[in-house]
Design an enzyme around this catalytic site. Structure first.
Site, PDB file in Angstrom:
ATOM      1  N   MET A  27       0.838  -1.204   0.000  1.00 51.37           N
ATOM      2  CA  MET A  27       0.000   0.000   0.000  1.00 51.37           C
ATOM      3  C   MET A  27       0.871   1.252   0.000  1.00 51.37           C
ATOM      4  SD  MET A  27      -3.468  -0.879   2.016  1.00 51.37           S
ATOM      5  CE  MET A  27      -2.887  -0.612   3.676  1.00 51.37           C
ATOM      6  N   GLY A  28       2.155   1.101  -0.342  1.00 49.41           N
ATOM      7  CA  GLY A  28       3.037   2.266  -0.421  1.00 49.41           C
ATOM      8  C   GLY A  28       3.555   2.695   0.943  1.00 49.41           C
TER       9      GLY A  28
ATOM     10  N   LEU B 124       6.647   3.154   1.538  1.00 49.96           N
ATOM     11  CA  LEU B 124       7.568   2.017   1.594  1.00 49.96           C
ATOM     12  C   LEU B 124       8.658   2.196   2.642  1.00 49.96           C
ATOM     13  CD1 LEU B 124       7.971   1.308  -2.240  1.00 49.96           C
ATOM     14  CD2 LEU B 124       6.365   0.278  -0.602  1.00 49.96           C
ATOM     15  N   HIS B 125       8.950   1.110   3.350  1.00 46.52           N
ATOM     16  CA  HIS B 125      10.028   1.077   4.346  1.00 46.52           C
ATOM     17  C   HIS B 125      10.854  -0.194   4.116  1.00 46.52           C
ATOM     18  CE1 HIS B 125       7.484  -1.867   6.283  1.00 46.52           C
ATOM     19  NE2 HIS B 125       6.523  -0.974   6.467  1.00 46.52           N
TER      20      HIS B 125
ATOM     21  N   GLY C 219      10.904  -2.980   5.476  1.00 43.00           N
ATOM     22  CA  GLY C 219      10.154  -4.240   5.452  1.00 43.00           C
ATOM     23  C   GLY C 219       9.704  -4.556   4.031  1.00 43.00           C
ATOM     24  N   HIS C 220       9.103  -3.547   3.384  1.00 48.67           N
ATOM     25  CA  HIS C 220       8.688  -3.735   1.984  1.00 48.67           C
ATOM     26  C   HIS C 220       9.906  -4.035   1.109  1.00 48.67           C
ATOM     27  CE1 HIS C 220       5.534  -0.681   3.392  1.00 48.67           C
ATOM     28  NE2 HIS C 220       4.808  -1.730   3.065  1.00 48.67           N
TER      29      HIS C 220
ATOM     30  N   LYS D 169       5.044 -10.349   8.886  1.00 55.01           N
ATOM     31  CA  LYS D 169       4.548  -9.318   9.800  1.00 55.01           C
ATOM     32  C   LYS D 169       3.019  -9.380   9.866  1.00 55.01           C
ATOM     33  CE  LYS D 169       3.710  -4.999  11.374  1.00 55.01           C
ATOM     34  NZ  LYS D 169       2.581  -4.580  10.599  1.00 55.01           N
TER      35      LYS D 169
ATOM     36  N   GLN E 209      -2.769 -12.487   7.294  1.00 55.49           N
ATOM     37  CA  GLN E 209      -2.991 -12.074   5.904  1.00 55.49           C
ATOM     38  C   GLN E 209      -2.297 -13.023   4.930  1.00 55.49           C
ATOM     39  OE1 GLN E 209      -2.877  -7.824   4.474  1.00 55.49           O
ATOM     40  NE2 GLN E 209      -0.806  -8.401   3.886  1.00 55.49           N
TER      41      GLN E 209
ATOM     42  N   ARG F 127       2.246   2.425   9.562  1.00 58.69           N
ATOM     43  CA  ARG F 127       1.455   3.092  10.606  1.00 58.69           C
ATOM     44  C   ARG F 127       2.308   3.524  11.802  1.00 58.69           C
ATOM     45  NH1 ARG F 127      -3.004  -0.628   8.865  1.00 58.69           N
ATOM     46  NH2 ARG F 127      -4.650   0.731   8.076  1.00 58.69           N
TER      47      ARG F 127
HETATM   48  P1  AMP Z   1       1.432  -2.944   3.490  1.00 65.76           P
HETATM   49  O1  AMP Z   1       1.965  -1.876   2.588  1.00 65.76           O
HETATM   50  O2  AMP Z   1       1.471  -2.579   4.937  1.00 65.76           O
HETATM   51  O3  AMP Z   1       0.109  -3.477   3.031  1.00 65.76           O
HETATM   52  O4  AMP Z   1       2.439  -4.149   3.375  1.00 65.76           O
HETATM   53  C1  AMP Z   1       2.804  -4.672   2.119  1.00 65.76           C
HETATM   54  C2  AMP Z   1       3.575  -5.936   2.324  1.00 65.76           C
HETATM   55  O5  AMP Z   1       4.754  -5.672   3.104  1.00 65.76           O
HETATM   56  C3  AMP Z   1       2.780  -7.002   3.096  1.00 65.76           C
HETATM   57  O6  AMP Z   1       3.056  -8.271   2.546  1.00 65.76           O
HETATM   58  C4  AMP Z   1       3.328  -6.864   4.488  1.00 65.76           C
HETATM   59  O7  AMP Z   1       3.221  -8.042   5.250  1.00 65.76           O
HETATM   60  C5  AMP Z   1       4.786  -6.540   4.206  1.00 65.76           C
HETATM   61  N1  AMP Z   1       5.413  -5.906   5.362  1.00 65.76           N
HETATM   62  C6  AMP Z   1       4.955  -4.837   6.066  1.00 65.76           C
HETATM   63  N2  AMP Z   1       5.771  -4.577   7.107  1.00 65.76           N
HETATM   64  C7  AMP Z   1       6.757  -5.505   7.072  1.00 65.76           C
HETATM   65  C8  AMP Z   1       7.900  -5.781   7.887  1.00 65.76           C
HETATM   66  N3  AMP Z   1       8.191  -5.046   8.967  1.00 65.76           N
HETATM   67  N4  AMP Z   1       8.697  -6.828   7.555  1.00 65.76           N
HETATM   68  C9  AMP Z   1       8.406  -7.593   6.466  1.00 65.76           C
HETATM   69  N5  AMP Z   1       7.351  -7.379   5.659  1.00 65.76           N
HETATM   70  C10 AMP Z   1       6.534  -6.357   5.954  1.00 65.76           C
END
Ligand code: AMP
Length: 291
Positions: free
Chosen positions: A35-36, A38-39, A41-42, A154, A158, A192
């Site tokens: 969902m953008g 980006l950090h 983790g992404h 994480k 899901q 978040r």
């Molecule tokens: P989101 O943008 O929050 O919907 O996350 C997109 C993808 O990144 C999803 O598959 C999340 O599980 C993954 N993601 C989010 N935070 C982390 C993290 N800290 N470590 C690894 N993957 C992550």
């Protein structure tokens, strides 16, 4: 088309053309939906994509169907310019960033609803959330038709919901999990986290502390699941968490609640710090009992 550099597409036809071209050339493609905002983790998932496939396609779409009316759809952090710079630095090949009208035209009428793994935990706390997730991700998988799709552990529930939907709908994509990336103090990276003020940011580290201790004690059977969960809840309350949606030990495959670790299990939590809801989880695998 260019073989290096980030291509940005906003229509399903352009996405399909590019992924299809690569696959016809014998190249494998990994899809990383986001969902953008980006950090790391992404970005770790993008790197994992490069390790297992020839090409990586990221998607950025803040999916309105997975937000309840009371939730943060309008204020969810957005910044395509910064995200694009990060994707370029990571060597991502393709970005699909559609408008809401591309994903959900006015006459859109279908919902993908997974039962079982989506029933408890976040499914119980956020009614409709996993319908929104399963619907959008099923669409993304069918739109792109990649070899592999990568999701972070994480968001463990899901990941299982998406794996179930892909299996049930015969979507020919391998759904792969990536490990959770954390800050130095253990807080799982999340878009978040930007909502946390300074004091809350300090308090937030209690989540992994509480989970880690409980998981270790349950795995070695130094404590019962019930006792360790109660202690972890107490720790979160003491640290200033204002509400705990759940803190549960569940079977790692089915997410059915368990009170012992005869099979691989997962300890999962969702808890609030003021206005911010944080989630995290950790594997719990029984080890030989220690004295
Ligand atoms: P989101 O943008 O929050 O919907 O996350 C997109 C993808 O990144 C999803 O598959 C999340 O599980 C993954 N993601 C989010 N935070 C982390 C993290 N800290 N470590 C690894 N993957 C992550």
């Amino acid at each position: 088309m260019e073989t290096t550099g980030l291509e940005i597409v906003r229509t399903v036809a352009a996405l399909r053309d590019q992924v299809g071209e690569w696959r016809r050339d014998g190249q494998t493609v990994a899809l990383v939906p986001t969902m953008g905002a980006l950090h790391e983790g992404h970005l770790s998932l993008m790197r994992q994509g490069h390790e297992i496939c020839d090409r990586v396609c990221a998607t950025i779409f803040v999916n309105p169907k997975q937000f309840a009316p009371s939730e943060d759809f309008e204020t969810y952090p957005r910044g395509e310019g910064e995200d694009v710079a990060k994707l370029i630095a990571e060597g991502v090949d393709l970005l699909f960033a559609p408008d809401v009208s591309v994903m959900y035209p006015d006459n859109f009428a279908t919902t993908v609803s997974v039962t079982g793994v989506s029933d408890g935990l976040c499914g119980a706390a956020r009614p409709g959330f996993f319908d929104g997730v399963a619907t959008v991700v099923s669409k993304l998988l069918l739109q792109a038709l990649p070899d592999v799709a990568i999701f972070g552990e994480k968001d463990y529930q899901q990941l299982l919901v998406i794996r179930q939907a892909a299996q049930d709908l015969n979507i020919p994509v391998d759904v792969v999990g990536g490990p959770t990336v954390r800050e130095a103090d253990g807080l799982a990276l999340s878009s978040r986290n930007a909502y946390l003020n300074e004091a809350e940011r300090q308090q937030a580290a209690a989540i992994i502390d509480a989970l880690g201790t409980a998981a270790a004690n349950i795995a070695t059977r130094r404590g019962t699941a019930k006792g360790e969960i109660a202690a972890a809840v107490q720790k979160l309350n003491d640290a200033g968490f204002t509400n705990i949606d759940y803190l549960e030990l569940c079977d790692a495959e089915t997410l059915v609640p368990v009170d012992d670790v005869t099979r691989p299990a997962r300890l999962l939590v969702a808890a609030w710090l003021g206005e911010t809801r944080l989630i995290d989880n950790i594997a719990v695998v029984a080890t030989t009992q220690t004295k």
